[in-house]
Motif scaffolding. Sequence first.
Motif, PDB file in Angstrom:
ATOM      1  N   THR A   1       0.830  -1.198   0.000  1.00 25.01           N
ATOM      2  CA  THR A   1       0.000   0.000   0.000  1.00 25.01           C
ATOM      3  C   THR A   1       0.868   1.252   0.000  1.00 25.01           C
ATOM      4  OG1 THR A   1      -1.719  -1.187   1.226  1.00 25.01           O
ATOM      5  CG2 THR A   1      -1.837   1.211   1.230  1.00 25.01           C
ATOM      6  N   CYS A   2       0.544   2.212  -0.860  1.00 21.59           N
ATOM      7  CA  CYS A   2       1.255   3.480  -1.036  1.00 21.59           C
ATOM      8  C   CYS A   2       2.631   3.314  -1.670  1.00 21.59           C
ATOM      9  CB  CYS A   2       1.398   4.233   0.287  1.00 21.59           C
ATOM     10  SG  CYS A   2      -0.188   4.703   1.023  1.00 21.59           S
ATOM     11  N   GLU A   3       2.946   2.128  -2.132  1.00 20.18           N
ATOM     12  CA  GLU A   3       4.221   1.930  -2.820  1.00 20.18           C
ATOM     13  C   GLU A   3       4.069   2.314  -4.287  1.00 20.18           C
ATOM     14  OE1 GLU A   3       7.436  -1.681  -3.773  1.00 20.18           O
ATOM     15  OE2 GLU A   3       5.614  -2.050  -2.581  1.00 20.18           O
TER      16      GLU A   3
ATOM     17  N   ILE B   1       0.764   5.247  -7.550  1.00 17.42           N
ATOM     18  CA  ILE B   1       0.844   5.052  -6.102  1.00 17.42           C
ATOM     19  C   ILE B   1      -0.300   4.121  -5.704  1.00 17.42           C
ATOM     20  CG2 ILE B   1       0.823   6.170  -3.852  1.00 17.42           C
ATOM     21  CD1 ILE B   1       3.231   6.842  -5.620  1.00 17.42           C
ATOM     22  N   ASN B   2       0.052   2.996  -5.145  1.00 16.81           N
ATOM     23  CA  ASN B   2      -0.932   1.945  -4.863  1.00 16.81           C
ATOM     24  C   ASN B   2      -1.911   2.382  -3.773  1.00 16.81           C
ATOM     25  OD1 ASN B   2      -2.328  -0.448  -4.583  1.00 16.81           O
ATOM     26  ND2 ASN B   2      -0.749  -1.372  -3.254  1.00 16.81           N
ATOM     27  N   ARG B   3      -3.133   2.584  -4.163  1.00 18.44           N
ATOM     28  CA  ARG B   3      -4.223   2.875  -3.226  1.00 18.44           C
ATOM     29  C   ARG B   3      -5.313   1.812  -3.318  1.00 18.44           C
ATOM     30  NH1 ARG B   3      -2.370   8.077  -4.584  1.00 18.44           N
ATOM     31  NH2 ARG B   3      -2.130   9.448  -2.757  1.00 18.44           N
TER      32      ARG B   3
ATOM     33  N   VAL C   1      -5.340   4.082   2.794  1.00 20.53           N
ATOM     34  CA  VAL C   1      -4.851   4.397   1.451  1.00 20.53           C
ATOM     35  C   VAL C   1      -4.741   5.901   1.221  1.00 20.53           C
ATOM     36  CG1 VAL C   1      -5.716   2.243   0.480  1.00 20.53           C
ATOM     37  CG2 VAL C   1      -7.206   4.270   0.535  1.00 20.53           C
ATOM     38  N   ASP C   2      -4.580   6.670   2.324  1.00 18.83           N
ATOM     39  CA  ASP C   2      -4.454   8.123   2.156  1.00 18.83           C
ATOM     40  C   ASP C   2      -3.161   8.463   1.417  1.00 18.83           C
ATOM     41  OD1 ASP C   2      -6.813   8.457   3.466  1.00 18.83           O
ATOM     42  OD2 ASP C   2      -5.905   8.876   5.416  1.00 18.83           O
ATOM     43  N   CYS C   3      -2.064   7.797   1.779  1.00 18.13           N
ATOM     44  CA  CYS C   3      -0.774   8.012   1.109  1.00 18.13           C
ATOM     45  C   CYS C   3      -0.469   9.495   0.980  1.00 18.13           C
ATOM     46  CB  CYS C   3      -0.758   7.355  -0.263  1.00 18.13           C
ATOM     47  SG  CYS C   3      -1.166   5.593  -0.250  1.00 18.13           S
TER      48      CYS C   3
ATOM     49  N   LEU D   1       1.908  11.558  -1.597  1.00 12.84           N
ATOM     50  CA  LEU D   1       2.266  10.718  -2.742  1.00 12.84           C
ATOM     51  C   LEU D   1       1.198  10.870  -3.820  1.00 12.84           C
ATOM     52  CD1 LEU D   1       3.440   7.492  -0.870  1.00 12.84           C
ATOM     53  CD2 LEU D   1       4.847   9.379  -1.736  1.00 12.84           C
TER      54      LEU D   1
END
Length: 468
Positions: free
Chosen positions: A160-162, A202-204, A237-239, A242
């Motif tokens: 997640t967020c990567e 960005i993975n959400r 998944v706010d990230c 990013l």
Amino acid sequence: MASFGFTQILSLLLFSSVAFAQGSSPRPSSKQFMWKWSNPGIAFQIAPCIELGIEVMSWNVSTNDTFGVPPYYMQAFPLGGTPTTTLIGTSNSSLSWTNTHPPGSKLLLTIVDSTGSYGGVPGRLVDVIPGVSNGCVVPEPSAPEFTATSNITAGGRLQTCEPWGVHIKGGVPPYNISIGVINSPVITNVTLLSGLDAFTYINRAEAGRPMMIGVSDFTGRWATGTPWVETYGSDNVDCVGLISSPSTVAQLAKEAEDRQRAANKKRTGIIVGVTVPLVVILLAVIGFGVWWYRRRQERLAREPAADSVEPYSYHEEPLTLPSSFYGSSSSGYSPVSKTALETTQRTNVGESGVLSYTTAPSGAGSPSIHGSFSHSSAFTSSDTAHTGSGVVRPRPSFNTFPVRPSTSKSAEAAQAPVILSPDSEYASGSSTRHVNGGGEEIIIQHRDGGGVVRELPPPYADRTRLEE
């Protein structure tokens, strides 16, 4: 080839209608309609070259206030393969689709209407199984000129967020990016500007689900090699900070190099952080060992040798006195040697149990000893005090002690000569001289552990006269 051109035309019409719809009205891109197989037994396994019935309905069947806008298209994204877009009809209740992907493929399926609104993605990937005929199957190109690759191996894990980078090669820009995940109501589309051939996502997506990225060009043709990953990580998944963004392949390569350098630096820091304390501890242990060894060696050097502290028996060697030992005229003694002394010993134990003994040399002026002690055994010895010049003089240590009056028996024992034992120093060649009680010196010889020990008796003073 005709089929390929028809697919491109459909894609152009689809994207044109989507652009027109977005420019004319704010129609939502999802949750307007949903779809299902007309035959509920199909589930998540299909065979190629078989026509499958499809139905579309309102997203909310209770209110029935939303709907799709015909015509409808089926989009199939095979993981690692080449996606397809197929027209399936214009009637909500009489739509059909025929699979042209080979057996063994895993498909992410979705239906999109003419406005670009999606009917959702099923909760599982659809497996293509062998069927009756494979005549309609379109094989994957052996050397595709239009490809999409990513910086993560196909089927790898994406947290997640990567960030997830996609590289595009070939085709006609600008490119369109389609991001889909199972059990999602929508496919996310991003259009890249001309000159950009990469995209960082960005993975959400929700964790625990397969996710893929399809790429199509300006003509509507799909790129081969659809990248896909398995998501994992947090549900948050706010990230923050990013943002998914387009870029170029060169820029992504530099970013990847920077990430690798940062990872190597972090790894080096971890190695140093672990190694340095271990080296310090090892050096401390070695230093302590060296210090302890040197201290032990010094202690052993100060200690006496083992053979110097072992117990041993004392054996008296024969003593030969110098010829002038008794030769001083000032002492009044005549010269005499040890072998010239002739001593006799006689014991006489009276009723009181007091043993008296006398020792007398044969020559005039020789030293004499006398005394008494209470014991049934006779011990004999002789000793004299002498000066450094060899002049022998009697020891005066007992002359000042008070003398207890002797009884008749003890007086008689005191007058009797003492015969020295054969192993006495002066036993050989000695003569007897009677000495009255109260002599000048008492020297006692006794045996201890087989050896001969000479010592003076304790000063047992007779306190009777002092009390009187």
